[in-house]
Structure formats: structure tokens, C-alpha cells
Design a protein around this motif. Structure first.
Motif, PDB file in Angstrom:
ATOM      1  N   TYR A  29      10.541  -9.503 -20.399  1.00 56.85           N
ATOM      2  CA  TYR A  29      11.634  -8.594 -20.052  1.00 56.85           C
ATOM      3  C   TYR A  29      11.106  -7.482 -19.156  1.00 56.85           C
ATOM      4  N   LYS A  59       7.267 -20.112 -18.346  1.00 59.61           N
ATOM      5  CA  LYS A  59       8.289 -19.311 -17.674  1.00 59.61           C
ATOM      6  C   LYS A  59       8.021 -17.827 -17.901  1.00 59.61           C
ATOM      7  N   LEU A  72       4.935 -14.848 -23.429  1.00 57.91           N
ATOM      8  CA  LEU A  72       6.369 -14.612 -23.329  1.00 57.91           C
ATOM      9  C   LEU A  72       6.778 -13.454 -24.218  1.00 57.91           C
ATOM     10  N   HIS A  73       7.949 -12.869 -23.910  1.00 59.39           N
ATOM     11  CA  HIS A  73       8.594 -11.862 -24.749  1.00 59.39           C
ATOM     12  C   HIS A  73       7.865 -10.520 -24.763  1.00 59.39           C
ATOM     13  N   GLU A  87      10.739 -15.250 -19.098  1.00 60.98           N
ATOM     14  CA  GLU A  87      11.096 -14.948 -20.486  1.00 60.98           C
ATOM     15  C   GLU A  87      10.486 -13.645 -20.970  1.00 60.98           C
TER      16      GLU A  87
END
Length: 407
Positions: free
Chosen positions: A327, A322, A298-299, A325
Motif C-alpha cells: 500500500y 505483485k 506484500l502488505h 499488493e
């Protein structure tokens, strides 16, 4: 720049049956001497324990190992070894039999050598501020997994490795090593063309890696910048272009990943809480999978990349995480179906990418035999037309580029 000290030149005769004349010349030379080797064959398994320059001039001076150990061992700082042909190391993995081994030294130069029929090519253990440039390295003709590494860094920092050509070696490995500049190298028909483990800030730029199992894999590492690299034809069950495993604070910029089984592989990266990885301006094109997410990843920030010609742009094999999450913004997607009514080059609506439960090739890997065939394309079309279940949103790019040339 590393300073070269040349006190005088010594001409050496070729291999004789009466002892190792090259080792005798090294032992008798004063520190800072330059030993110029005429064409010929010289007995190997030599040890250099003082600052010297050994120059074969045109690679016609051959240092021949006995097939039992390392051909040249460097134990002194300030040594230069260049323009030689080095061959016939031992075959012992435990002893890391190599063409050239550098141990606990600084400011050495190894350049323009041809290293062939050597298990490992250049082995660097606790080496700093040294130049490893323009060497050709080829392992012994073993199966891929039991070849030695073409270049091996172990606790070696602040070195410059440029213009080296690794052909049919195993890996180029960087372990526990920081501050190295690795640029303009060519790796072909190996396993890991560049593999990092437990490393800090390194710089990887303008390398070309073709027909290897894996292009570049960063594992348990951080703070590295990779720019301008070309990774092509990483195929097979483990094939991938660039991989991030437990990797934090990376910048991957302006790389091209093409014709790979998996373009970018992201596994639990970034690893450190509160950190991110920036993937910007890359061309991820004509791969089976553009990005493959594995485990909790993530991130990450994906900005201004080109996704073109991939069979699947995004794959997530961990359905309890997910991917949204991460970008995504300003990327070019060749399957974007929106409009640009105001002509600003940005899609009027977001690019949304969904995973459909009907993609049987993801659920049953035996079906992957048909991957990329018209059969799978028809099944995917039918799944989108009349899905049996609610599709899962994998990503949303609010400002998709309309044209590839904008990126």
C-alpha cells in the motif's frame, strides 16, 4: 536509573612487575567500593566478581591486556567501569576476546571508555537492565570480515546503549535480545552498523551510520520501532540502508537514507500472515535504488515518504510477485508528472510506477557499469516512449504529494 553504591575510594599505583596490583585491589576491596585509578598502565585480563566502581577519571588510566584473552571480564551485577582506556585483547574469535565482557549480570554501567586494539569491543551475554554509554570502540587493524564486533548482545534484554562511537569494527549485533533502547550511536567504516537476529521489541532511534556496508538490517525479528536514524553511503555490492528480512510488525518512521546502493531492502516481509510493516515519513533520497523488493514481500504500508533523486525509485527482482499488493499513499515522488488544479497539494491523478522489460541493466548486470549514465537514461526514455512489451505496474499512489515539504 541504576543505583551507584560508593563506600570509599582507594588510590592504586600503576603497573608493577610484582604481580597484578589492580586484580589484587579488586580481590581485596569490599563490595560497593570505588577504585579510582591515577594515570598509568595497569595489567589487564582482570575479573570483577563483586559490585565495584572502577573509575579512570580521564581515560589516562590504561588497562593493558596481554594479547591473549579478554581485558576486563565482569561476572557480578552492580559493577561500574568508566573513564578508562582499554586495549590489547586477544585475537581468538571462538573465545570472543574482547575489551570488556559482561556475563549473566544486571544493572551494570560501562561508560566513557576508550576501547582500542581489541578484537571485540563490548560483549554482553545474558545481560539485563544495564547502561552502555559514550564509549569509543575500535577493533584490531584486520580486514573487515575478520574484525570482531564492536558491540555484541546475546540473550540480553532491557538495556540502554547510547552515544557509543564504533569505528572500523565489524558489526553491532543484537541476537535473541528484546526490549533494548539503542540511540544516538555513531557507526563508521564497519560492515553491519546495526544487525538484529531473532529479536523482539527493540527501539532504535537517532543513530548515525556512515560508510558502512549495511546500515540497519532486521532479520527474523518483529515488533521493533526505528525512528530518526540517518544512514548514509552504504555502498558496494551488498550496500543497503535499512533491510527487512522475514520481519513483521515493524515501524520505520522519520529516517533518512541517502547515497546508498539500495535505500530500503524488503525481503519476505512481513513474514507473519495478517501482519504488516509501516514505513512512514522517511526520506529515501539520492540512492541508486529507493526500494528493492526481493522474494514475496506484500502488505507493507508506505505513507508520507519522500522519494527524491533515486536513479530507480522501485526495483522488484522477483517478477512472479505483485508489488502492487503493498500500500502506497501520500508519498512525494520527484518524477511525478501530474497536476494539482485545485491547489490542495495532492496530485489530481495517481502516481503509477512501471517496470519496462527494456531496462537492460536489470536483465544484464554487466551493463550496470553504465548505471546512472546518460546512456541508460536515454535507453529508459526510449523504452517509455515506444516499449516493446506491456510494462508491469509496480505501484500506484492515489494521493501523491506535490511538494517535498508537505511530508
Amino acid at each position: 536509573m541504576i543505583q551507584k553504591i560508593i563506600a570509599f575510594s582507594i588510590a592504586i599505583s600503576s603497573l608493577s612487575s610484582a604481580g597484578n596490583v589492580l586484580q589484587e585491589a579488586i580481590d581485596n576491596a569490599k563490595p560497593g567500593s570505588r577504585l579510582e585509578l591515577p594515570a598509568g598502565i595497569y595489567r589487564g585480563n582482570i575479573v570483577i566478581d563483586k559490585p565495584l566502581i572502577i573509575d579512570g577519571k580521564d581515560q589516562k588510566a590504561v588497562i593493558e591486556g596481554d594479547g591473549k584473552s579478554t581485558v576486563i571480564t565482569i561476572l557480578s551485577s552492580g559493577v561500574t567501569v568508566k573513564n578508562l582506556t582499554i586495549r590489547n585483547s586477544g585475537e581468538n574469535h571462538d573465545k570472543v576476546d574482547a575489551g570488556i565482557a559482561l556475563k549473566k549480570v544486571t544493572q551494570c554501567i560501562v561508560e566513557n571508555n576508550r576501547i582500542v586494539d581489541c578484537l571485540f569491543g563490548i560483549d554482553m551475554a545474558e545481560v539485563t537492565s544495564s547502561e552502555i554509554n559514550n564509549n569509543y570502540i575500535e577493533s584490531k587493524p584486520f580486514d573487515l570480515g575478520i574484525r570482531g564486533d564492536g558491540v555484541r548482545l546475546w540473550y540480553s534484554n532491557d538495556n540502554h546503549l547510547s552515544g557509543n562511537h564504533l569505528y572500523k569494527s565489524r558489526d553491532f549485533v543484537v541476537w535473541y535480545s528484546h526490549g533494548n533502547l539503542i540511540e544516538k550511536n555513531l557507526g563508521e567504516y564497519g560492515r553491519y552498523s546495526l544487525h538484529f537476529m531473532y529479536t523482539g521489541k527493540n527501539f532504535v532511534r537517532d543513530n548515525v551510520y556512515k560508510h558502512n556496508s549495511v546500515g540497519i538490517f532486521f532479520m527474523y525479528s518483529r515488533d521493533t520501532v526505528a525512528t530518526g536514524n540517518l544512514i548514509q553511503n552504504s555502498l558496494g555490492t551488498t550496500g543497503l540502508g535499512i533491510g527487512l528480512k522475514d520481519a513483521s510488525n515493524f515501524i520505520l518512521k522519520n529516517n533518512t537514507i541517502i547515497y546508498c546502493a539500495r535505500g530500503l531492502y524488503v525481503d519476505r516481509s512481513p513474514y507473519e500472515p495478517g501482519e504488516t510493516n509501516l514505513i512512514e515519513g522517511n526520506r529515501i533520497i539520492y540512492n541508486s535504488e529507493g526500494i528493492h523488493f526481493h522474494s514475496l514481500s506484500l502488505h507493507n504500508r508506505f505513507e508520507n515518504n519522500v522519494f527524491k533523486g533515486n536513479i530507480e525509485n522501485i526495483v522488484n527482482d522477483s517478477y512472479n510477485t505483485k508489488v502492487t499488493e503493498n500500500y502506497f499513499d501520500g508519498n512525494y515522488w520527484d518524477d511525478y508528472e501530474g497536476f494539482d488544479r485545485n491547489g490542495d497539494g495532492i496530485g489530481d491523478s495517481a502516481y503509477n510506477y512501471y517496470a519496462y522489460a527494456d531496462k537492460v541493466w536489470l536483465l544484464n548486470h554487466n551493463v550496470k557499469f553504465f548505471y546512472g549514465s546518460p546512456v541508460i537514461s536515454i535507453l529508459n526514455f526510449l523504452a517509455k516512449l515506444a516499449p516493446f512489451s506491456e510494462p508491469v505496474l509496480l505501484l500506484s499512489d492515489e494521493h501523491p504529494k506535490m511538494y517535498e515539504g508537505q511530508v
